[in-house]
Write an enzyme that holds these catalytic residues in place. Structure first.
Site, mmCIF file in Angstrom:
data_model
loop_
_atom_site.group_PDB
_atom_site.id
_atom_site.type_symbol
_atom_site.label_atom_id
_atom_site.label_comp_id
_atom_site.label_asym_id
_atom_site.label_seq_id
_atom_site.Cartn_x
_atom_site.Cartn_y
_atom_site.Cartn_z
ATOM 1 N N CYS A 180 -4.634 2.214 -3.799
ATOM 2 C CA CYS A 180 -3.396 2.752 -3.212
ATOM 3 C C CYS A 180 -2.234 1.771 -3.350
ATOM 4 O O CYS A 180 -1.402 1.638 -2.440
ATOM 5 C CB CYS A 180 -3.587 3.118 -1.735
ATOM 6 S SG CYS A 180 -4.832 4.361 -1.488
ATOM 7 N N HIS A 230 0.880 -1.171 0.000
ATOM 8 C CA HIS A 230 0.000 0.000 0.000
ATOM 9 C C HIS A 230 0.921 1.225 0.000
ATOM 10 O O HIS A 230 2.018 1.187 0.567
ATOM 11 C CB HIS A 230 -0.836 -0.041 1.284
ATOM 12 C CG HIS A 230 -1.916 0.990 1.379
ATOM 13 N ND1 HIS A 230 -1.650 2.298 1.695
ATOM 14 C CD2 HIS A 230 -3.258 0.906 1.211
ATOM 15 C CE1 HIS A 230 -2.788 2.977 1.728
ATOM 16 N NE2 HIS A 230 -3.783 2.157 1.432
ATOM 17 N N GLN A 276 -4.229 -5.135 6.969
ATOM 18 C CA GLN A 276 -5.180 -6.098 6.406
ATOM 19 C C GLN A 276 -5.090 -7.467 7.083
ATOM 20 O O GLN A 276 -5.701 -8.433 6.606
ATOM 21 C CB GLN A 276 -4.932 -6.265 4.891
ATOM 22 C CG GLN A 276 -5.183 -4.998 4.095
ATOM 23 C CD GLN A 276 -6.646 -4.550 4.113
ATOM 24 O OE1 GLN A 276 -7.562 -5.325 4.443
ATOM 25 N NE2 GLN A 276 -6.897 -3.289 3.772
ATOM 26 N N ASP A 332 3.324 -4.095 8.084
ATOM 27 C CA ASP A 332 2.050 -3.395 7.928
ATOM 28 C C ASP A 332 0.941 -4.435 8.088
ATOM 29 O O ASP A 332 0.685 -5.242 7.196
ATOM 30 C CB ASP A 332 2.014 -2.745 6.534
ATOM 31 C CG ASP A 332 0.664 -2.125 6.216
ATOM 32 O OD1 ASP A 332 -0.286 -2.298 6.991
ATOM 33 O OD2 ASP A 332 0.561 -1.468 5.162
HETATM 34 C C1 LIG Z 1 -2.245 -2.730 3.614
HETATM 35 C C2 LIG Z 1 -2.650 -1.358 4.028
HETATM 36 N N1 LIG Z 1 -1.735 -0.560 4.597
HETATM 37 C C3 LIG Z 1 -2.033 0.677 5.008
HETATM 38 C C4 LIG Z 1 -3.300 1.191 4.861
HETATM 39 C C5 LIG Z 1 -3.592 2.578 5.340
HETATM 40 O O1 LIG Z 1 -4.465 2.524 6.406
HETATM 41 P P1 LIG Z 1 -5.108 3.869 7.009
HETATM 42 O O2 LIG Z 1 -5.768 4.566 5.849
HETATM 43 O O3 LIG Z 1 -6.082 3.362 8.011
HETATM 44 O O4 LIG Z 1 -4.018 4.662 7.597
HETATM 45 C C6 LIG Z 1 -4.283 0.406 4.262
HETATM 46 C C7 LIG Z 1 -5.635 0.950 4.053
HETATM 47 O O5 LIG Z 1 -6.379 0.523 3.209
HETATM 48 C C8 LIG Z 1 -3.952 -0.897 3.845
HETATM 49 O O6 LIG Z 1 -4.851 -1.688 3.271
#
Ligand SMILES: Cc1ncc(COP(=O)(O)O)c(C=O)c1O
Length: 402
Positions: free
Chosen positions: A360, A117, A197, A194
């Site tokens: 994203c 992401h 998910q 991260d």
């Molecule tokens: C894998 C992953 N990382 C980071 C994020 C960012 O999360 P947030 O928008 O809650 O900060 C997302 C959000 O969809 C995500 O799917």
């Protein structure tokens, strides 16, 4: 699974019962979470930590109780290693600033993967640029596959930080975190995972994963927006400097010098999102009561059903692993000659909410040779009938648009 706990799921969209399949973007909230937040405002609202009065003490107690619940939920060794943030993005930016300032120099390498992401890609890219470090990428195949060998070939003792997802928000792929961390450890590389998910969808045990830091968002796991968590090992937290300064994070301040509060408070400057933290605590209670194994099994059943039914649709290409056991509860796909945005519009008219775009994850979409895809993402309150409505909507879109 307890659909009736989620008031929003009874509403209609465009005259049709809502089928909410955009859970990877954000989850819906059960009445229990909504009640916990209302209760906080009705009975205990006050600023935390500094007040010597009953409401402030109650609010502080609610906050610190949630910190312990979070630590227990991901099996962190200590609640002192839990830092509240506004979400995964904020958490990863914090780590990208603080870890690189301490551990990365010019000529060193920061490693990420091609399926990240943007929140786990751009902060590291920018940090590398600032420092004069190399920004390297573990590539995925055109089919979106990534394996241990790909990590092994990129790791060496110049790699100071490896940041990667526990689960892909596009492919649903669950990465072998434990094995990757073991490889990284050989080179003394700090591992940042991260978990945005993963934590909402499966049991997560940071100690058995063997990573150094783990980040996630509350809003994808039944809690409100604007609350997230960074977990990091205490010996790492002890070495890094706060990245934000102000109230609540200091020990002493004088004209000459300021010193910092204990960990984790030195990393939580300013008034925290107590309402979000209370909601996160209630969300964890809810998920624990269900059991994360059950949540994962339920989503696996839905993904199996979705893969079986979507495969039958002409011109539909599923992205990500064929094996449902290697996936979280989401399926992204492309439909021949129909743009994902057009498909989403037709589905919305049927009451079915999905997400279309690059999610994203532009580097991943570029590698796969596509601009966009459609993602249906499931959660504990979805059922097979929801999947069937999705498939029916896709067939309808083909009739209208082709
Ligand atoms: C894998 C992953 N990382 C980071 C994020 C960012 O999360 P947030 O928008 O809650 O900060 C997302 C959000 O969809 C995500 O799917």
């Amino acid at each position: 699974m307890n659909k009736s706990d989620f008031p929003i799921l009874t509403r209609k969209v465009n005259g049709k019962p809502l089928v909410y399949l955009d859970n990877a973007a954000t989850s819906q909230k059960p009445q229990q979470v909504i009640d916990a937040i209302a209760d906080y405002y009705l009975k205990s609202n006050a600023n935390v930590h500094r007040g010597i009065h009953t409401l402030s003490e109650e609010a502080t107690e609610l906050l610190e109780t949630t910190r312990k619940k979070v630590a227990d939920f991901i099996n962190a060794p200590s609640y002192e290693e839990i830092i509240f943030t506004s979400g995964t993005t904020e958490g990863l930016n914090f780590l990208a600033d603080a870890l690189t300032a301490k551990f990365v120099g010019p000529g060193d390498t920061i490693l990420v993967t091609e399926l990240e992401h943007h929140s786990n890609f751009v902060p590291w890219q920018k940090a590398a640029e600032r420092i004069g470090a190399k920004f390297d990428i573990v590539e995925v195949s055109k089919e979106g596959q990534i394996n241990l060998q790909d990590f092994a070939s990129k790791l060496n003792d110049k790699v100071k930080i490896l940041a990667f997802s526990h689960a892909s928000n596009v492919l649903g792929t669950i990465l072998p975190v434990k094995e990757i961390c073991k490889l990284a450890k050989k080179f003394g590389t700090i591992t940042v995972v991260d978990g945005a998910q993963a934590v909402p969808h499966m049991p997560v045990n940071v100690q058995s994963l063997g990573c150094d830091a783990y980040v996630f968002s509350g809003h994808k796991m039944l809690a409100p927006m604007g609350i997230g968590v960074v977990w990091a090992k205490k010996d790492i937290l002890a070495k890094i400097e706060p990245a934000r300064f102000g109230g609540g994070m200091i020990e002493t301040v004088s004209k000459e010098k300021s010193t910092w509060a204990e960990i984790p408070y030195r990393f939580e400057a300013g008034t925290p999102n107590v309402e979000g933290i209370v909601g996160l605590g209630a969300a964890i209670d809810y998920l624990k009561q269900l059991g994360m194994e059950k949540v994962q099994d339920h989503e696996k059943t839905l993904v199996e059903h979705a893969l079986a039914e979507l495969t039958k649709v002409d011109g539909l290409k599923i992205l990500g692993p064929e094996d449902p056991s290697k996936r979280t509860g989401l399926v992204s796909f492309c439909l021949q000659n129909i743009h994902p945005h057009d498909l989403s519009s037709v589905l919305d008219a049927e009451g079915v909410a999905v997400r279309s775009g690059h999610h994203c994850a532009m580097p991943l979409h570029i590698k796969m040779g596509i601009n966009a895809s459609t993602r249906a993402s499931f959660y504990l309150y979805n059922d097979k009938a929801d999947v069937d409505k999705l498939v029916k909507g896709i067939r309808k879109a083909q009739k209208i648009l082709l």
